[in-house]
Every structure is written in structure tokens, then in C-alpha cells.
Design an enzyme around this catalytic site. Structure first.
Site, PDB file in Angstrom:
ATOM      1  N   TYR A 143      16.335  32.937  11.215  1.00 21.22           N
ATOM      2  CA  TYR A 143      16.032  33.253  12.629  1.00 21.22           C
ATOM      3  C   TYR A 143      14.958  32.304  13.152  1.00 21.22           C
ATOM      4  O   TYR A 143      14.168  31.764  12.388  1.00 21.22           O
ATOM      5  CB  TYR A 143      15.594  34.714  12.792  1.00 21.22           C
ATOM      6  CG  TYR A 143      14.401  35.132  11.972  1.00 21.22           C
ATOM      7  CD1 TYR A 143      13.100  34.870  12.402  1.00 21.22           C
ATOM      8  CD2 TYR A 143      14.561  35.810  10.766  1.00 21.22           C
ATOM      9  CE1 TYR A 143      12.011  35.269  11.657  1.00 21.22           C
ATOM     10  CE2 TYR A 143      13.471  36.205  10.005  1.00 21.22           C
ATOM     11  CZ  TYR A 143      12.198  35.925  10.461  1.00 21.22           C
ATOM     12  OH  TYR A 143      11.122  36.309   9.701  1.00 21.22           O
ATOM     13  N   ARG A 153      12.910  30.197  10.469  1.00 25.27           N
ATOM     14  CA  ARG A 153      12.670  30.722   9.126  1.00 25.27           C
ATOM     15  C   ARG A 153      13.957  30.618   8.325  1.00 25.27           C
ATOM     16  O   ARG A 153      15.014  31.058   8.791  1.00 25.27           O
ATOM     17  CB  ARG A 153      12.268  32.197   9.163  1.00 25.27           C
ATOM     18  CG  ARG A 153      10.919  32.560   9.731  1.00 25.27           C
ATOM     19  CD  ARG A 153       9.723  31.919   9.075  1.00 25.27           C
ATOM     20  NE  ARG A 153       9.785  31.618   7.657  1.00 25.27           N
ATOM     21  CZ  ARG A 153       9.453  32.454   6.658  1.00 25.27           C
ATOM     22  NH1 ARG A 153       9.052  33.675   6.923  1.00 25.27           N
ATOM     23  NH2 ARG A 153       9.497  32.074   5.404  1.00 25.27           N
ATOM     24  N   HIS A 156      15.078  34.851   3.942  1.00 22.14           N
ATOM     25  CA  HIS A 156      14.035  35.254   2.987  1.00 22.14           C
ATOM     26  C   HIS A 156      13.928  36.765   2.907  1.00 22.14           C
ATOM     27  O   HIS A 156      14.263  37.481   3.847  1.00 22.14           O
ATOM     28  CB  HIS A 156      12.683  34.661   3.377  1.00 22.14           C
ATOM     29  CG  HIS A 156      12.180  35.144   4.710  1.00 22.14           C
ATOM     30  ND1 HIS A 156      12.597  34.604   5.901  1.00 22.14           N
ATOM     31  CD2 HIS A 156      11.315  36.127   5.034  1.00 22.14           C
ATOM     32  CE1 HIS A 156      12.007  35.222   6.910  1.00 22.14           C
ATOM     33  NE2 HIS A 156      11.222  36.167   6.415  1.00 22.14           N
ATOM     34  N   HIS A 158      10.896  39.564   1.938  1.00 22.07           N
ATOM     35  CA  HIS A 158       9.473  39.752   1.665  1.00 22.07           C
ATOM     36  C   HIS A 158       9.302  40.670   0.461  1.00 22.07           C
ATOM     37  O   HIS A 158       9.968  41.704   0.366  1.00 22.07           O
ATOM     38  CB  HIS A 158       8.777  40.390   2.865  1.00 22.07           C
ATOM     39  CG  HIS A 158       8.751  39.531   4.085  1.00 22.07           C
ATOM     40  ND1 HIS A 158       7.713  38.677   4.373  1.00 22.07           N
ATOM     41  CD2 HIS A 158       9.631  39.399   5.112  1.00 22.07           C
ATOM     42  CE1 HIS A 158       7.947  38.058   5.513  1.00 22.07           C
ATOM     43  NE2 HIS A 158       9.113  38.473   5.985  1.00 22.07           N
TER      44      HIS A 158
END
Lengths: 238, 203
Positions: A143, A153, A156, A158
Site C-alpha cells: 500500500y 510499503r 509485511h 507486524h
């Protein structure tokens, strides 16, 4: 009692001030950190139990509504160890991520990708006696974010990880093998050493994939080690 | 050949949406049966009830409204509820010692409700003044920031505390000391940068 953690290698971690990731500019301490030896306050930390976890806590595909979320069905698994290669047992892993379209279920996320009505975007699990863990989810989308005009980004997840003591506390992100956005992602690029960033990239693990169901990625995590290496016959924490 | 040991996984920012994963209720999600860090000391824990309030400010003086603060502390007798503290069996069952608080999404203020910790044994049995350990993450913070909060009404213990004694110049020690307002209320502001930058720890 003496149970010191190894010194954190701050050249391996991103520095606090990374101007290409603009938010760090006003939020990075400018004075040197105070170096201290660990005491009971740092070698202890919160502990968590399986009885506090729900059955679907590690199943992000189903834990929001019970109906399956949309996206590439994905298994993430691996081991949590310390810098001596010893398993970290009972570590709490909490994960959160955007949905397959790259949007978070959060009031502050205004990205125009649709929300998936069946995806909440968070999960958690504990490591077993060998330090192993597993959860399943859908692969998050890339995004854009407001940094430079065209910052994106890479995909991913977190990770928040609690080891045995506060000094092991770590928040990081897992990336996916072969992501074309790696070289320009300003947050991944806060890590100065390419070999260090490699450690956050989970390889595809076809052997752990489920045929006709889910692809798997393997993500091993290393927390800080402690000097209590010569006396392994001692009681934990004694 | 040098000895090869695995290296710690490098840190990455928690980003703006850390609450989704760590305090889902704050993000509007009700997913997990038990939320971690909601109660540091349950109602039956014996001790002095205290409330700490403050703000976190960035280098421009603006409140940081997306900060997650984790609190870790000993009980009123200075004991940690953890096997590494060999006295841990004496800790009240309602005492977790662990809290998660977020700064307010509008004002940037935070509030910690707990019991006052006792003096904690340090290295070589040298006593440490009562304190909370704080660990903070937010968007723009690449590695979690660790610090301590001491209490302004413990002047004698603070003067003998081995960690506070390391802070040079001594005027910066005040950045770790919460102001006592009476009735168990304290105020404590955290500054990420600037003339009164909080002392952060490299443990």
C-alpha cells in the site's frame, strides 16, 4: 544473581534518526542513550499462558467473523531462539497486518482499497517447548503511504514479541521473499545493513505448504541472548 | 574464523496501527477473549493506589497521539511476578505488573493506574528506588524506547539509586522523576527531543 543479556548491537538495528522515513525526524531522541547494566527490572518481564488464548487466536483467516477472509491463504511458521541458538519457550507473538488489498481495519486508514468484511487483521500465539510457532492468514497487500509522494510499503506483517525478560522485547516486521518493492520501501530501508534486512525476509517454504490450500513462509526470529550459558543445570532464573 | 552466533532480529517501527495487534479494543476490534495488559494490579492487591498522568511530546512540541506505552513494575514489596525473581511466589495473584496504555488519539495524554512499587533489589543487592519500567513504540520510532519512571516523593531513595546516579549532567535526572501531586497522583511528561529530552536507556 547475575543473568545479563548481551549488549544490543545498535549498528545492526535501524538508527533512531532516518530522514528518508520522515516521521522519524521529530520522534528520534538526539542525546545518547544511557548505557546501564541489566537488573531484575530488565531480566524479568510479563509472562503469558495458553489458558489466556482463544482457539482461533492464531487463525487470522477465520478469527474475525468465522467466515473465511479473502486473499492468498498463507501459513507463517518458524522458531524463536536467542543469540545462543537456544529456543525461547512461551514467547508471546502478536501479529497485525493489512488485508489482501493493503488496507488496515482502523478508522485512521483511509486507503481506497476495500475492507474485507471477514478480516480483522490481528492474531497471536505462544511458542512451544522447541520455540516453534505457527499461524495462518491471508497475504497482506502492498500500500502507499504519505512519506514521499510515491512511497509504498512492501507486503509485511507486524510482529510484537515478548521473550522471557523486558530486555528481550522486540517489535519488527516480516517481509516476503522476492518482493519487488524492497529496494524503495523507506521503512525497510531504515535498516542500514542488507544482511540484517535479509533476516526479516521470510523464504517461501513449499514443504510446509498445504497442497490445494495454502502457501507457507518460514520466519525465524532471534531475541537477545543471555550470559547464563555455563550453568545450564541451574533452575530457570535461579 | 570468528565464532558465529545468530544475531538479534533487527527492529522495525510498530507503525501507526500498533493498537490493532496489541490493544485491539482501542482499534475497535473485539477479537481475543482476554486482553493483555489491561490491569496492572487487580482490586484485591494490597498497596498504595496511584494514578500517573502525562503527555508524550515530539521534537516540535506536538503531542504524540499514537504512542503505545508498556509498563512493567514490581509489587509494593519490590517483588517481580516472574521466576527470575526468586521471591515471586509471594506476589498477590491479582498483580500482573504489566500494563499497556496508549496516548489519547485526540489529546496525546496517557494515564497509568496501579499500585506504587516497593524498592527493588539491584545488582550486588544494592537497592534501587521504587520505579516503573516504560517501553514505548509508535510510528517513526525505529527501535522501542525504554526508560524509567521514579517518584518525586522518594527523594532519599532516588538520591541513592544507582541508575539515576549515572545520569550526567545531574539536571537530566529530573526527566525520569514523576511530580507528586498528593493523594497518590503523579504527573510525568515524556519528551522525545528538545531541551528537556527524556533520558532513554540502552540496557
Amino acid at each position: 544473581m547475575s543473568w545479563d543479556y548481551y549488549q544490543r548491537d545498535r549498528r545492526w538495528h535501524p538508527p533512531a534518526l532516518t530522514p528518508d522515513y520522515k516521521t522519524s525526524v521529530a520522534r528520534s531522541p538526539r542525546l545518547p542513550l544511557l548505557s546501564v547494566e541489566s537488573s531484575l527490572s530488565e531480566i524479568t518481564g510479563p509472562t503469558f499462558s495458553h489458558t489466556s488464548l482463544g482457539d482461533l487466536d492464531n487463525d487470522l483467516i477465520h478469527n474475525y467473523t468465522g467466515e473465511a477472509a479473502i486473499g492468498e491463504r498463507t501459513i507463517v511458521h518458524g522458531h524463536v531462539m536467542d543469540e545462543n541458538g537456544r529456543p525461547v519457550r512461551g514467547a508471546l507473538l502478536e501479529v497485525w497486518q493489512a488485508n489482501a488489498g493493503g488496507r488496515y481495519r482502523h478508522v485512521k486508514d483511509g486507503y481506497l482499497a476495500p475492507l474485507d468484511p471477514n478480516f480483522g487483521g490481528c492474531g497471536r500465539c505462544l511458542t512451544d517447548d522447541e520455540g516453534g510457532y505457527v499461524f495462518r492468514t491471508v497475504k497482506p497487500g502492498a500500500y502507499p503511504f504519505r512519506n514521499s509522494a510515491n512511497s509504498w510499503r512492501m507486503a509485511h506483517i507486524h510482529f510484537s514479541i515478548f521473550g522471557a525478560g523486558l530486555a528481550q522485547r522486540l517489535i519488527t516486521q516480516m517481509y516476503f521473499e522476492g518482493d519487488p518493492l524492497r529496494a524503495q520501501d523507506p521503512i525497510a530501508q531504515t535498516i542500514p545493513d542488507a544482511a540484517a534486512l535479509d533476516r526479516l525476509v521470510a523464504p517461501l517454504d513449499l514443504n510446509a505448504s498445504i497442497p490445494l490450500d495454502s502457501l507457507a513462509y518460514r520466519f525465524d526470529i532471534v531475541l537477545r541472548g543471555s550470559r547464563q550459558t555455563l550453568f545450564e543445570n541451574k533452575m530457570e532464573g535461579a | 574464523m570468528p565464532l558465529e552466533y545468530p544475531k538479534e532480529s533487527p527492529s522495525q517501527t510498530a507503525g501507526p496501527f500498533v493498537h490493532i495487534g496489541t490493544v485491539p479494543s482501542l482499534a475497535g476490534l473485539s477479537l481475543h477473549p482476554i486482553a493483555f495488559g489491561q490491569t496492572i494490579a487487580g482490586p484485591d492487591v494490597v498497596g498504595d493506589r496511584i494514578v500517573i498522568e502525562g503527555h508524550v511530546y515530539d521534537g516540535m512540541g506536538a503531542p504524540v497521539r499514537d504512542m503505545l506505552i508498556e509498563v512493567w513494575q514490581a509489587d509494593p514489596n519490590g517483588i517481580y511476578p516472574h521466576p527470575a525473581d526468586t521471591r515471586h511466589a509471594e506476589v498477590d495473584s491479582g498483580f500482573t505488573g504489566f500494563g499497556r496504555v496508549a496516548t489519547d488519539f485526540d489529546t496525546g495524554s496517557f494515564r497509568i493506574e496501579t499500585v506504587k512499587p516497593g524498592s527493588v533489589p539491584g545488582r550486588h543487592d544494592r537497592p534501587q528506588a521504587p520505579h516503573l519500567s516504560l517501553w514505548m513504540v509508535a510510528r517513526g520510532i525505529n527501535v522501542g524506547l525504554q526508560t524509567r519512571l521514579y517518584f518525586g516523593d522518594e527523594a532519599e531513595a532516588n538520591a541513592a539509586d544507582p541508575l539515576l546516579a549515572l545520569i550526567d549532567p545531574a539536571t537530566r535526572r529530573d526527566t525520569l522523576i514523576a511530580r507528586a501531586e498528593g493523594d497518590g497522583r503523579y504527573t510525568f511528561d515524556i519528551r522525545l527531543q528538545g531541551p528537556k529530552e527524556t533520558v532513554f536507556l540502552d540496557v
